[in-house]
Design a protein around this motif. Structure first.
Motif, short mmCIF file in Angstrom:
data_model
loop_
_atom_site.label_atom_id
_atom_site.label_comp_id
_atom_site.label_asym_id
_atom_site.label_seq_id
_atom_site.Cartn_x
_atom_site.Cartn_y
_atom_site.Cartn_z
N ARG A 211 57.55 55.28 88.04
CA ARG A 211 57.23 53.99 87.45
C ARG A 211 58.37 52.99 87.61
N GLU A 212 59.59 53.47 87.74
CA GLU A 212 60.70 52.56 88.04
C GLU A 212 60.52 51.96 89.43
N GLN A 213 60.01 52.75 90.36
CA GLN A 213 59.80 52.29 91.73
C GLN A 213 58.52 51.47 91.87
N TYR A 214 57.50 51.80 91.03
CA TYR A 214 56.20 51.14 91.12
C TYR A 214 55.80 50.64 89.72
N PRO A 215 56.31 49.48 89.31
CA PRO A 215 56.05 49.00 87.95
C PRO A 215 54.62 48.56 87.70
N THR A 216 53.79 48.49 88.75
CA THR A 216 52.38 48.13 88.56
C THR A 216 51.67 49.12 87.65
N TYR A 217 52.13 50.37 87.66
CA TYR A 217 51.44 51.43 86.94
C TYR A 217 51.99 51.61 85.53
N GLY A 218 51.11 52.02 84.63
CA GLY A 218 51.51 52.41 83.29
C GLY A 218 51.30 53.90 83.12
N SER A 219 51.45 54.38 81.91
CA SER A 219 51.20 55.79 81.62
C SER A 219 50.39 55.88 80.34
N ALA A 220 49.62 56.96 80.23
CA ALA A 220 48.77 57.14 79.05
C ALA A 220 48.38 58.61 78.96
N THR A 221 47.84 58.95 77.81
CA THR A 221 47.35 60.31 77.59
C THR A 221 45.87 60.38 77.92
N LEU A 222 45.51 61.35 78.74
CA LEU A 222 44.11 61.62 79.03
C LEU A 222 43.67 62.74 78.08
N PRO A 223 42.83 62.44 77.09
CA PRO A 223 42.47 63.44 76.08
C PRO A 223 41.70 64.62 76.69
N ALA A 224 41.95 65.80 76.17
CA ALA A 224 41.24 66.99 76.66
C ALA A 224 39.75 66.90 76.40
N SER A 225 39.35 66.16 75.35
CA SER A 225 37.94 66.07 74.99
C SER A 225 37.10 65.33 76.02
N ILE A 226 37.74 64.53 76.88
CA ILE A 226 36.97 63.76 77.87
C ILE A 226 36.16 64.69 78.77
N TYR A 227 36.78 65.77 79.22
CA TYR A 227 36.08 66.73 80.09
C TYR A 227 36.00 68.13 79.46
N ASN A 228 36.38 68.26 78.20
CA ASN A 228 36.34 69.55 77.51
C ASN A 228 37.11 70.62 78.27
N LEU A 229 38.31 70.25 78.75
CA LEU A 229 39.12 71.19 79.51
C LEU A 229 40.03 71.99 78.57
N PRO A 230 40.16 73.29 78.80
CA PRO A 230 41.00 74.11 77.93
C PRO A 230 42.49 73.85 78.08
N SER A 231 42.89 73.16 79.13
CA SER A 231 44.32 72.93 79.37
C SER A 231 44.93 71.93 78.41
N GLY A 232 44.11 71.22 77.65
CA GLY A 232 44.62 70.28 76.67
C GLY A 232 44.85 68.89 77.26
N PRO A 233 45.36 67.95 76.44
CA PRO A 233 45.60 66.59 76.93
C PRO A 233 46.72 66.57 77.96
N VAL A 234 46.67 65.59 78.87
CA VAL A 234 47.70 65.45 79.89
C VAL A 234 48.20 64.01 79.93
N ILE A 235 49.45 63.85 80.33
CA ILE A 235 50.03 62.52 80.55
C ILE A 235 49.83 62.16 82.01
N THR A 236 49.37 60.94 82.26
CA THR A 236 49.10 60.55 83.64
C THR A 236 49.34 59.05 83.82
N LEU A 237 49.12 58.58 85.05
CA LEU A 237 49.27 57.17 85.38
C LEU A 237 47.99 56.40 85.07
N VAL A 238 48.15 55.14 84.70
CA VAL A 238 47.01 54.24 84.56
C VAL A 238 47.29 52.96 85.34
N VAL A 239 46.20 52.33 85.80
CA VAL A 239 46.32 51.09 86.55
C VAL A 239 45.19 50.16 86.13
N ARG A 240 45.48 48.87 86.05
CA ARG A 240 44.48 47.90 85.62
C ARG A 240 43.42 47.68 86.69
#
Length: 304
Positions: A211-240
């Motif tokens: 993100r220092e190199q590409y400030p266009t992107y943000g970060s957010a939590t993708l909740p595990a409930s979105i796809y009911n995945l057993p791996s739990g929530p994950v941190i990922t990139l977001v873009v407008r």
């Protein structure tokens, strides 16, 4: 408002973005560039097409399946489409990109890195050497995937497949992982999780330097409930995401499209739940793309 739209229709015969053969609003024709059928752009595009034709009385816009953001931007600047969706990162460096104008900031896209659950892959670096799709060519997925792989020196066996082809290749054992950037949830991934055990990669270990190199992107939590995945929530990139036109669209037509985008929002939510996050005050945040003057007029009327 509709009176202003009717007054603008006489300009349409000379405009390259909207074509009509008469002097009534019904003659307006729009082609809308969206994305793959299993993606959010396509669902929202169809919802908008229904709203605009039903509420403005125009012919239902033609909703075109495309490879995604970069493809859509190229279609707009080449006058092959009059409205299109795009991620913010797909606009930079496009020839003719100065013609682009935004109607609104839409939902945010989440980067989703999907991996077969039977593989010992728990972090981004583990993708090296695996068979990985980085998205269709000329797609926003390809842009963000290529940038992230380059920045992290991760070297998988890359292939270019669209969303549905990536999911099918994973079902058939021809693919180990794939990238997708889209709203939540994405139907094709929901269906994949019902057919196959998969996990979503957490990217927190690679995000700060990227993100220092590409400030266009943000970060957010993708909740595990979105796809009911057993791996739990994950941190990922977001873009407008933006809803785009070009500067040749008449102001009153652009204003009418934006107005109905918001007045029809309950119907858009039925088309896809990502529409819940679209709202007037954040919709003006379209940098680096200028708002279309017709859109500015709507937001001023709304007192944003």
């Amino acid at each position: 408002m509709l009176g202003r739209v009717h007054a603008a229709v006489s300009l349409l015969a000379a405009a390259t973005v909207l074509t009509g053969c008469g002097s009534t609003l019904e003659d307006v024709k729009i082609t809308m560039a969206t994305g793959p059928q299993g993606g959010v752009y396509y669902s929202l595009g169809n919802g908008l097409a229904d709203a605009w034709s039903g509420r403005l009385g125009i012919a239902r816009p033609q909703v075109v399946v495309t490879n995604g953001s970069k493809d859509n931007v190229l279609r707009l600047v080449n006058n092959q489409a009059q409205v299109g969706f795009s991620q913010a990162d797909a606009i930079e460096g496009v020839p003719g990109g100065s013609k682009l104008r935004a109607l609104a900031r839409m939902h945010d896209d989440y980067l989703q890195v999907i991996v077969r659950a039977d593989l010992p892959v728990t972090k981004f670096a583990d993708l090296s050497g695996l068979r990985v799709s980085i998205g269709a060519r000329e797609s926003g997925v390809e842009i963000i995937a290529s940038s992230l792989l380059k920045a992290t020196n991760v070297t998988p066996q890359q292939v270019n497949l669209g969303l549905d082809d990536s999911a099918q290749a994973m079902r058939e054992g021809r693919l180990d992982a794939f990238f997708w950037s889209g709203g939540l949830p994405t139907g094709s991934i929901t269906r994949l999780t019902r057919d196959l055990r998969v996990r979503m990669l957490d990217l927190r270990d690679v995000l700060p330097p990227f993100r220092e190199q590409y400030p266009t992107y943000g970060s957010a939590t993708l909740p595990a409930s979105i796809y009911n995945l057993p791996s739990g929530p994950v941190i990922t990139l977001v873009v407008r995401n933006f809803l785009l036109v070009t500067d040749s669209m008449p102001d009153d037509v652009a204003e009418a499209l934006v107005r109905q985008l918001f007045e029809a929002q309950p119907d858009l939510v039925k088309a896809h739940s990502a529409a819940r996050t679209i709202e007037q005050r954040s919709a003006i945040e379209t940098s680096p793309v200028l708002l279309h003057p017709g859109a500015v007029r709507y937001y001023r009327d709304f007192k944003v």
